[in-house]
Motif scaffolding. Structure first.
Motif, short mmCIF file in Angstrom:
data_model
loop_
_atom_site.label_atom_id
_atom_site.label_comp_id
_atom_site.label_asym_id
_atom_site.label_seq_id
_atom_site.Cartn_x
_atom_site.Cartn_y
_atom_site.Cartn_z
N LEU A 1 -0.77 -7.53 -1.69
CA LEU A 1 -2.10 -7.86 -2.20
C LEU A 1 -2.35 -9.36 -2.20
CD1 LEU A 1 -2.40 -5.41 -5.24
CD2 LEU A 1 -3.43 -5.18 -2.99
N SER A 2 -1.29 -10.12 -2.17
CA SER A 2 -1.40 -11.59 -2.12
C SER A 2 -1.28 -12.14 -0.71
CB SER A 2 -0.31 -12.21 -3.01
OG SER A 2 -0.40 -11.73 -4.33
N SER A 3 -1.34 -11.29 0.28
CA SER A 3 -1.23 -11.72 1.66
C SER A 3 -2.44 -12.59 2.04
CB SER A 3 -1.15 -10.50 2.59
OG SER A 3 -1.25 -10.90 3.95
N PRO A 4 -2.25 -13.58 2.90
CA PRO A 4 -3.40 -14.38 3.33
C PRO A 4 -4.34 -13.64 4.28
CG PRO A 4 -1.42 -15.05 4.51
CD PRO A 4 -0.98 -14.06 3.48
N ASP A 5 -3.90 -12.54 4.82
CA ASP A 5 -4.71 -11.79 5.76
C ASP A 5 -5.58 -10.76 5.04
OD1 ASP A 5 -4.93 -11.10 8.86
OD2 ASP A 5 -4.94 -9.23 7.73
N PRO A 6 -6.90 -10.80 5.22
CA PRO A 6 -7.77 -9.85 4.50
C PRO A 6 -7.56 -8.40 4.94
CG PRO A 6 -9.03 -11.14 6.07
CD PRO A 6 -7.66 -11.74 6.04
N ASP A 7 -7.21 -8.19 6.21
CA ASP A 7 -6.95 -6.81 6.65
C ASP A 7 -5.77 -6.21 5.91
OD1 ASP A 7 -8.97 -6.47 8.65
OD2 ASP A 7 -7.87 -7.92 9.86
N VAL A 8 -4.73 -6.99 5.73
CA VAL A 8 -3.57 -6.51 4.98
C VAL A 8 -3.95 -6.21 3.54
CG1 VAL A 8 -1.25 -7.11 4.21
CG2 VAL A 8 -2.00 -7.79 6.49
N LYS A 9 -4.76 -7.08 2.94
CA LYS A 9 -5.21 -6.84 1.56
C LYS A 9 -6.00 -5.55 1.46
CE LYS A 9 -5.62 -11.69 0.11
NZ LYS A 9 -6.56 -12.74 -0.36
N LYS A 10 -6.92 -5.40 2.42
CA LYS A 10 -7.78 -4.20 2.37
C LYS A 10 -6.95 -2.92 2.49
CE LYS A 10 -10.37 -0.92 4.42
NZ LYS A 10 -9.91 0.20 5.25
N ASN A 11 -6.06 -2.87 3.46
CA ASN A 11 -5.25 -1.67 3.65
C ASN A 11 -4.32 -1.42 2.46
OD1 ASN A 11 -6.42 -1.35 6.17
ND2 ASN A 11 -4.78 -2.44 7.24
N SER A 12 -3.77 -2.48 1.90
CA SER A 12 -2.83 -2.32 0.79
C SER A 12 -3.54 -1.81 -0.46
CB SER A 12 -2.15 -3.66 0.49
OG SER A 12 -1.41 -4.11 1.62
N VAL A 13 -4.68 -2.40 -0.80
CA VAL A 13 -5.38 -1.96 -2.01
C VAL A 13 -5.95 -0.56 -1.83
CG1 VAL A 13 -7.66 -2.91 -1.42
CG2 VAL A 13 -6.99 -2.69 -3.80
N GLU A 14 -6.33 -0.22 -0.59
CA GLU A 14 -6.80 1.15 -0.35
C GLU A 14 -5.67 2.16 -0.55
OE1 GLU A 14 -9.06 3.77 3.13
OE2 GLU A 14 -8.39 1.72 3.53
N CYS A 15 -4.49 1.83 -0.08
CA CYS A 15 -3.34 2.71 -0.27
C CYS A 15 -2.99 2.82 -1.75
CB CYS A 15 -2.15 2.19 0.53
SG CYS A 15 -0.71 3.27 0.47
N ILE A 16 -3.03 1.70 -2.47
CA ILE A 16 -2.73 1.72 -3.90
C ILE A 16 -3.76 2.57 -4.65
CG2 ILE A 16 -2.63 0.30 -5.98
CD1 ILE A 16 -1.43 -1.92 -4.25
N TYR A 17 -5.02 2.46 -4.25
CA TYR A 17 -6.06 3.28 -4.88
C TYR A 17 -5.78 4.77 -4.72
CZ TYR A 17 -10.53 5.69 -5.35
OH TYR A 17 -11.52 6.58 -5.69
N ASN A 18 -5.33 5.15 -3.54
CA ASN A 18 -4.98 6.55 -3.33
C ASN A 18 -3.76 6.96 -4.14
OD1 ASN A 18 -7.09 6.84 -1.49
ND2 ASN A 18 -5.81 6.30 0.27
N LEU A 19 -2.80 6.07 -4.25
CA LEU A 19 -1.56 6.40 -4.95
C LEU A 19 -1.78 6.57 -6.45
CD1 LEU A 19 1.03 4.07 -3.16
CD2 LEU A 19 0.77 6.53 -2.89
N VAL A 20 -2.63 5.74 -7.05
CA VAL A 20 -2.77 5.77 -8.51
C VAL A 20 -3.54 7.00 -9.00
CG1 VAL A 20 -2.61 3.28 -8.79
CG2 VAL A 20 -4.85 4.33 -8.40
N GLN A 21 -3.99 7.83 -8.07
CA GLN A 21 -4.56 9.11 -8.52
C GLN A 21 -3.48 9.97 -9.16
OE1 GLN A 21 -7.86 9.36 -8.16
NE2 GLN A 21 -7.90 7.43 -7.00
N ASP A 22 -2.22 9.68 -8.85
CA ASP A 22 -1.08 10.40 -9.43
C ASP A 22 -0.61 9.68 -10.69
OD1 ASP A 22 1.09 12.53 -9.00
OD2 ASP A 22 2.27 10.69 -9.23
#
Length: 993
Positions: A251-272
């Motif tokens: 989430l602290s990556s300088p690349d916005p694509d990495v941030k977007k993909n990471s936070v999207e994956c975390i959003y899916n995971l926290v449903q559990d």
């Protein structure tokens, strides 16, 4: 935004609305547009930095990404082989000399150039040991998969996934990078995801998130995980393989694509739930909050959605508060340019408002007031709806309701009720129902809110009607003023109409409001006048237990008078009500029992309920320790009060308020659950050795007129027999032939002394018959038997309704006590005189030492034989013991207003209890003392009153409320229970009054 559907992140210009840029030439996987041709202008113009070479070239993203050489080639092309060429070197003389080129070694394979036009050929190359071939094959497959979903399915069919999984761990960095990029694209296909789960490649993909890997690998590995995390199994595998921690780090990556993909994956995971708990331990909230500062709306939106999920837990809300997360959220609400984030920000604030500490913090900093003003003044329907939902969610806490009330949230909610958006109306009504727990809010809505809610009941939207009915149900509960306000707003008709709604919630809430209104007499009358009993039939037949419960409770509240109960019966409401008694739901059974208890207020309804089986069902309920309740017991007793014969057989007790009427019979004690046969069937039974059924009936049938007083001796006072023994004998025989029909018309002869069945006069009656001829006697006997056959059953005519056998002697008893005992003004004297009268009619005083010589069993057997039935009218019993005399005393006392209870004991014992005021307390000022209880002696000292140690409680009408042994004043028999002693030995130690 993945695969072909992924767009680019958008930037905002300073001082203006957000500007979203993009062009069709941008690669589909990239989140950013290619850098503009002009030089970057730096932060002032918010221009993204100029591309810089990094590790390997990039093909997409906000920066100029790596573009392989083959990107512009339609086909795969490997190194071309060149033909050997020869050159001539000049010699010294200037002549050219031909130089021979050495041939390649014999063990070296000549380079081969191949152009492949089939994907299957390239898939086969994935098994090559050459790194260059693997890299270029992955290049081609990546481009092929990027073109669409059909190509992904084709690669799956060609078996490309299995060899690609091995390349994720390849030693060559380029091969590993290209394989990761392919999986980032392929993982969006559901069939590929399923195969990846089976191949268990999660460890290999997560390993690509290591810090030492390139940014491109981070981007596509996180994209692969984001695609895999959309299904539950993928979530579990990512969590169990430790994928959450590296995702949070990215989430602290300088690349916005990495941030977007990471936070999207975390959003899916926290449903559990497990992942949410791990989020707290990994301290993920600070980096997620930092994403709210991003220039790209998609990242901000995903961050808010993730916060909206994890703040459902109290610990996460505390962490958000400690990291000043509320400040970020309120700033988003204050910024109009960020209106596309307002809805998600409100969702996070709604969760935070559930926490009391957070609520106090917002209130102290003025944020709560800003929040309410924002909700009321917003013109976006979804924002208003979410704001109302936030208020409703927080208002379930009592302290929050208090804070809301101080900020006058009621005005905001009433304003939202007038919104044109249906969702906003529903949310506002739900918030009002939550705020109703606060008494101040309830009073506020009395003048403002209830009329608007009544109008919402008339809406065509069932969801709006349900929410409005819920708010009205909470407003009118324990609040008569609000119930009156709802009625004054013409709410009764729309509430009754809501009972036919298609939504169970609307029906249950409307029934609750009507029940609350019916607690007041004027409103109940108004409700009853609108055919409410017919409207409640549908809810009573509902399959929803909540609707059944509320409908039964509404019947209990509205069926309080004869007219309403009659309307309910005529509308067919008793059948479903009785069926609800068998419900498996405890609340439904309780409310149905309550309704049955109310409906059993009159004899006609009680008879109908018993016919439908309510009495039997309630009996079974009360026999079950897990099902019985106070209402089922009360309903059962209420029905038993209209069936005293069954009540006395089951409970062995009749109170002074249980008035014995014609048709009552004493069958004897029956066990719980045993069915008592009706009197008609008992009369049809042949005489047997079973206990005689004692009948009380002074009402004549249509075909048997009541006896005239001319047929009885009118010159009979108290203490003298009504008729001679000879007339009784003749009457008995004639009643046998008439089937308890009309009494004998022969005049009775006066006689003195006790009345006995076997007397000298009876013997003298038989004397003249001895002189008759034998044939004449047989002829008369045959005629009597022929006449007796149809009349024993009480059938005077087939067309006429069956009536119980008429008892002329008991009818004469009633007339005598009415003339001689009713005029007595002293209650105690009435009881004593009536006791002596009963004793005399049942064989007189019996000394305790001669009780065993009192042949009452033979007398009863003779009556059963003469009547050819087990049913014996009580007036024909001339030799009776305890339970005969107690029943006669109760039956006669009820006719002249002498209140007494009838209690059955053991071993054929029964007695009467009466209540008398203590004469010594007469004239004493102050509260009246409780009456004292006495047992009436009908056997050994007729007329004597035996005082009990227990006194009647205040308001107790009957002598007993149960079957516990009573304590008599004085000593009991040795080792014998109170009133369970053998009464043939007298009343030892009892004090007579």
């Amino acid at each position: 935004m993945r695969g072909a559907a992924r767009g680019r992140l958008a930037t905002r210009d300073n001082g203006g609305p957000r500007r979203r840029t993009g062009s069709p030439e941008c690669h589909l996987l990239g989140l950013r547009s290619p850098a503009p041709p002009e030089l970057p202008t730096g932060k002032a113009g918010r221009r993204l930095p100029a591309p810089a070479p990094r590790g390997g070239e990039r093909e997409h993203g906000l920066q100029q990404k790596w573009t392989p050489e083959a990107h512009r080639q339609p086909r795969v092309s490997f190194a071309r082989s060149e033909k050997p060429c020869s050159t001539r070197a000049p010699d010294r003389m200037g002549k050219k000399i031909k130089k021979e080129v050495e041939p390649p070694p014999k063990d070296v394979f000549d380079p081969l150039t191949i152009e492949s036009k089939k994907a299957a050929t390239v898939v086969l190359m994935l098994n090559s040991p050459e790194e260059e071939i693997l890299a270029k094959a992955c290049e081609a497959i990546y481009k092929f998969a990027l073109k669409g979903e059909e190509n992904k399915a084709t690669l799956l069919e060609l078996g490309a996934v299995e060899p690609l999984t091995k390349l994720l761990t390849h030693e060559d960095k380029v091969v590993r990078r290209n394989a990761t990029m392919i999986f980032g694209i392929l993982a969006s296909n559901n069939d590929v995801k399923k195969l990846l789960r089976e191949l268990d490649v999660m460890n290999s993909v997560i390993a690509q998130l290591a810090p030492e890997e390139e940014v491109v690998i981070h981007e596509f590995a996180s994209l692969c995980l984001a695609n895999m995390s959309t299904e539950h199994t993928g979530k579990v595998q990512i969590f169990e393989h430790g994928g959450l921690e590296p995702l949070i780090r990215l989430l602290s990556s300088p690349d916005p694509d990495v941030k977007k993909n990471s936070v999207e994956c975390i959003y899916n995971l926290v449903q559990d739930f497990r992942c949410r708990m791990a989020i707290q331990e990994l301290n993920a909230i600070p980096p997620i909050l930092d994403l709210l500062k991003s220039e790209y709306p998609v990242i901000q939106l995903l961050a808010l959605k993730t916060l909206g999920v994890i703040t459902n837990d109290k610990e996460s809300r505390a962490m958000l508060r400690d990291n000043q997360g509320l400040d970020y959220l309120l700033k988003i609400l204050e910024t109009k340019e960020l209106n596309d984030l307002h809805i998600e920000a409100l969702s996070v604030i709604a969760n935070c408002l559930e926490d009391m500490d957070t609520m106090v913090l917002i209130q102290q900093t003025g944020g709560l007031k800003k929040f309410l003003v924002f909700a009321e003044n917003s013109t976006v329907p979804d924002i208003q709806k979410n704001a109302a939902k936030a208020i409703a969610k927080a208002a379930y806490d009592p302290e929050n309701r208090k804070l809301f009330h101080e900020q006058e949230v009621e005005k905001c909610l009433v304003a939202l009720l007038g919104s044109e958006n249906d969702g906003t109306k529903v949310a506002a009504a739900q918030a009002i129902s939550a705020m109703c727990e606060n008494s101040g809010s309830k009073d506020f809505f009395n003048n403002q809110g209830i009329p608007q809610l009544i109008q919402l009941l008339k809406s065509d939207n069932d969801e709006i009607r349900e929410a409005a009915a819920l708010a009205l149900a909470n407003l009118t509960t324990c609040n008569p003023a609000n119930a009156n306000a709802a009625a004054e707003a013409d709410g009764i008709d729309p509430l009754i109409n809501t009972l036919s709604s298609k939504r169970d919630g609307a029906i249950a809430n409307a029934a609750t409001v009507l029940t609350n209104m019916a607690m007041q007499e004027p409103l109940r009358v108004s409700i009853q006048s609108r055919d409410v009993m017919h409207a409640i039939i549908g809810p009573l037949r509902s399959a929803n237990t909540v609707v059944q419960s509320k409908a039964a409770l509404m019947v209990a509240a509205t069926a309080c008078d004869v007219e309403a109960r009659t309307e309910l019966r005529n509308s067919g409401g008793l059948e479903p009500l009785v069926e609800l008694l068998q419900s498996k739901n405890e609340e439904v059974r309780r409310h149905a029992s309550w309704a049955v208890m109310v409906c059993a207020g009159d004899e006609l309804m009680a008879t109908e309920l018993c016919r439908l089986g309510a009495l039997d069902i309630l009996e079974q309920i009360n026999l079950s320790l897990s099902k019985k309740n106070k209402f089922s017991e009360a309903a059962y007793n209420k029905l038993l009060n209209h069936n005293l014969s069954l009540k006395y057989s089951q409970t062995g007790y009749l109170s002074s308020s249980n008035i014995i009427s014609d048709g009552f019979f004493d069958y004897g004690r029956i066990n719980p659950g045993t069915k008592l046969l009706p009197l008609k069937e008992l009369c049809f039974q042949e005489p047997s050795d079973l206990r005689a059924v004692i009948l009380v009936n002074s009402k004549s049938s249509d075909f048997s007129p009541p006896p005239s007083m001319e047929d009885k001796s009118s010159d009979v006072g108290y203490g003298r027999s009504i008729s001679s023994s000879s007339s009784l004998r003749r009457a008995s025989k004639e009643k046998t032939g008439a089937g308890f029909g009309s009494p004998t018309e022969e005049k009775s002869e006066p006689a003195s002394g006790r009345n006995t069945v076997l007397s000298k006069s009876a013997t003298k009656e038989k004397g003249p018959r001895k002189g008759r001829g034998k044939k004449e006697e047989e002829k008369v006997k045959e005629e009597e038997e022929v006449l007796a056959v149809p009349k024993l059953t009480g059938e005077g005519s087939v067309d006429k309704e069956w009536c119980p056998p008429f008892d002329p002697d008991f009818c004469a008893y009633v007339n005598e006590v009415t003339k001689s005992i009713l005029p007595i003004t002293n209650v105690k004297e009435q009881i004593e005189v009536l006791a002596r009268y009963v004793a005399e009619k049942m064989g007189g005083k019996i000394p305790k030492e001669k009780l065993h010589d009192f042949s009452w069993e033979l007398h009863i057997s003779e009556l059963k034989f003469q009547l050819k039935s087990n049913v014996v009218p009580i007036g024909q019993i001339k030799k009776g013991i305890f339970y005969h005399r107690a029943l006669l005393f109760k039956a006669l006392g009820d006719r002249i207003g002498v209140g007494s209870s009838l209690v059955r004991g053991e071993y054929g014992r029964a007695w009467n209890e009466v209540q008398l005021m203590n004469e010594s307390r007469r004239g004493v000022t102050g509260s009246l003392p409780s009456p004292e209880i006495y047992i009436v002696d009908l056997m050994f000292h007729p007329g004597a009153l035996i005082k009990l140690k227990r006194t009647a409680k205040k308001g107790e009408r009957s002598g007993r409320s149960g079957q516990k042994p009573l304590k008599l004043k004085g000593k009991r028999g040795q080792g014998r229970p109170a009133l369970g002693f053998r009464m043939d030995v007298g009343f030892p130690g009892l004090r007579y009054c």
